[in-house]
Design a protein around this motif. Sequence first.
Motif, PDB file in Angstrom:
ATOM      1  N   GLU A 220       8.785 -43.671 -14.941  1.00  0.00           N
ATOM      2  CA  GLU A 220       8.400 -43.935 -13.547  1.00  0.00           C
ATOM      3  C   GLU A 220       8.376 -42.668 -12.700  1.00  0.00           C
ATOM      4  O   GLU A 220       7.490 -42.482 -11.877  1.00  0.00           O
ATOM      5  CB  GLU A 220       9.366 -44.933 -12.907  1.00  0.00           C
ATOM      6  CG  GLU A 220       9.275 -46.319 -13.421  1.00  0.00           C
ATOM      7  CD  GLU A 220      10.229 -47.254 -12.704  1.00  0.00           C
ATOM      8  OE1 GLU A 220      10.926 -46.829 -11.762  1.00  0.00           O
ATOM      9  OE2 GLU A 220      10.268 -48.438 -13.085  1.00  0.00           O
TER      10      GLU A 220
ATOM     11  N   TYR B 235       3.720 -42.693  -9.423  1.00  0.00           N
ATOM     12  CA  TYR B 235       4.027 -44.117  -9.563  1.00  0.00           C
ATOM     13  C   TYR B 235       5.008 -44.574  -8.479  1.00  0.00           C
ATOM     14  O   TYR B 235       4.816 -45.614  -7.854  1.00  0.00           O
ATOM     15  CB  TYR B 235       4.602 -44.387 -10.954  1.00  0.00           C
ATOM     16  CG  TYR B 235       5.008 -45.818 -11.190  1.00  0.00           C
ATOM     17  CD1 TYR B 235       4.067 -46.759 -11.593  1.00  0.00           C
ATOM     18  CD2 TYR B 235       6.324 -46.228 -11.024  1.00  0.00           C
ATOM     19  CE1 TYR B 235       4.428 -48.081 -11.821  1.00  0.00           C
ATOM     20  CE2 TYR B 235       6.697 -47.549 -11.248  1.00  0.00           C
ATOM     21  CZ  TYR B 235       5.749 -48.466 -11.638  1.00  0.00           C
ATOM     22  OH  TYR B 235       6.104 -49.777 -11.854  1.00  0.00           O
ATOM     23  N   LEU B 236       6.044 -43.791  -8.249  1.00  0.00           N
ATOM     24  CA  LEU B 236       7.073 -44.182  -7.281  1.00  0.00           C
ATOM     25  C   LEU B 236       6.600 -44.080  -5.828  1.00  0.00           C
ATOM     26  O   LEU B 236       7.292 -44.542  -4.924  1.00  0.00           O
ATOM     27  CB  LEU B 236       8.339 -43.353  -7.493  1.00  0.00           C
ATOM     28  CG  LEU B 236       9.063 -43.630  -8.824  1.00  0.00           C
ATOM     29  CD1 LEU B 236      10.236 -42.677  -9.003  1.00  0.00           C
ATOM     30  CD2 LEU B 236       9.512 -45.078  -8.919  1.00  0.00           C
TER      31      LEU B 236
ATOM     32  N   ASN C 218       5.394 -51.989 -14.251  1.00  0.00           N
ATOM     33  CA  ASN C 218       6.301 -51.260 -15.133  1.00  0.00           C
ATOM     34  C   ASN C 218       6.181 -51.819 -16.550  1.00  0.00           C
ATOM     35  O   ASN C 218       6.012 -51.060 -17.513  1.00  0.00           O
ATOM     36  CB  ASN C 218       7.738 -51.354 -14.618  1.00  0.00           C
ATOM     37  CG  ASN C 218       8.666 -50.457 -15.399  1.00  0.00           C
ATOM     38  OD1 ASN C 218       8.899 -50.661 -16.577  1.00  0.00           O
ATOM     39  ND2 ASN C 218       9.204 -49.461 -14.727  1.00  0.00           N
TER      40      ASN C 218
ATOM     41  N   ARG D 231       5.945 -53.587  -8.831  1.00  0.00           N
ATOM     42  CA  ARG D 231       6.684 -52.670  -9.721  1.00  0.00           C
ATOM     43  C   ARG D 231       7.121 -53.372 -11.007  1.00  0.00           C
ATOM     44  O   ARG D 231       7.023 -52.799 -12.093  1.00  0.00           O
ATOM     45  CB  ARG D 231       7.894 -52.083  -9.011  1.00  0.00           C
ATOM     46  CG  ARG D 231       7.524 -51.030  -8.010  1.00  0.00           C
ATOM     47  CD  ARG D 231       8.640 -50.033  -7.800  1.00  0.00           C
ATOM     48  NE  ARG D 231       8.467 -49.277  -6.591  1.00  0.00           N
ATOM     49  CZ  ARG D 231       7.587 -48.308  -6.416  1.00  0.00           C
ATOM     50  NH1 ARG D 231       6.784 -47.974  -7.381  1.00  0.00           N
ATOM     51  NH2 ARG D 231       7.503 -47.662  -5.275  1.00  0.00           N
TER      52      ARG D 231
ATOM     53  N   GLU E  89       8.035 -55.087  -4.818  1.00  0.00           N
ATOM     54  CA  GLU E  89       8.986 -55.414  -5.881  1.00  0.00           C
ATOM     55  C   GLU E  89       8.283 -56.120  -7.043  1.00  0.00           C
ATOM     56  O   GLU E  89       8.471 -55.768  -8.210  1.00  0.00           O
ATOM     57  CB  GLU E  89      10.113 -56.289  -5.332  1.00  0.00           C
ATOM     58  CG  GLU E  89      11.150 -56.655  -6.361  1.00  0.00           C
ATOM     59  CD  GLU E  89      12.262 -57.539  -5.796  1.00  0.00           C
ATOM     60  OE1 GLU E  89      13.083 -57.991  -6.601  1.00  0.00           O
ATOM     61  OE2 GLU E  89      12.300 -57.777  -4.575  1.00  0.00           O
TER      62      GLU E  89
END
Length: 149
Positions: free
Chosen positions: A132, A90-91, A116, A112, A109
């Motif tokens: 995450e 994911y990261l 998330n 995410r 941004e």
Amino acid sequence: MTPNELFKKAQESNIVPHDAKLQSAFQFGVSADELANLVISGQKTATTSSLDLYEKDEPLPQLGAYDVVLDSENQAICVIQNDNVEIKNYLDVSEKHAYLEGEGDRSLEYWRHVHNEFFVNEYQLEGLVFKEQDAKMVLENFHVVYPVQ
């Protein structure tokens, strides 16, 4: 129109090979109509799903496979074909992938933030906790091959 009806039309139009199989039919996220419209407009050419949330009997997306995008009423909107499929943490999802997803301001941004929130909710529905740093994602790039006519 049903997914199978649209897929058959695409085959009859010789846009999709006659021996091709329909991999799946699905809605995107929680805003199915909005996201389907982004696909049709060409702004959305990528998507992300959680590897952890694939059903044991549901195969992972395949390179070159065909899918049908559905609206919020489960009506077929278009046939897409996968151009790339990869599994990443994911990261490690890139700014480019976030941009290709076509949502919001197309920034990493923004991506995410909304993903998330989405994955936290989806994991909770399955009795899991989204982390995450541990989550593996299935990233797909695609293009529209046959829109509803």
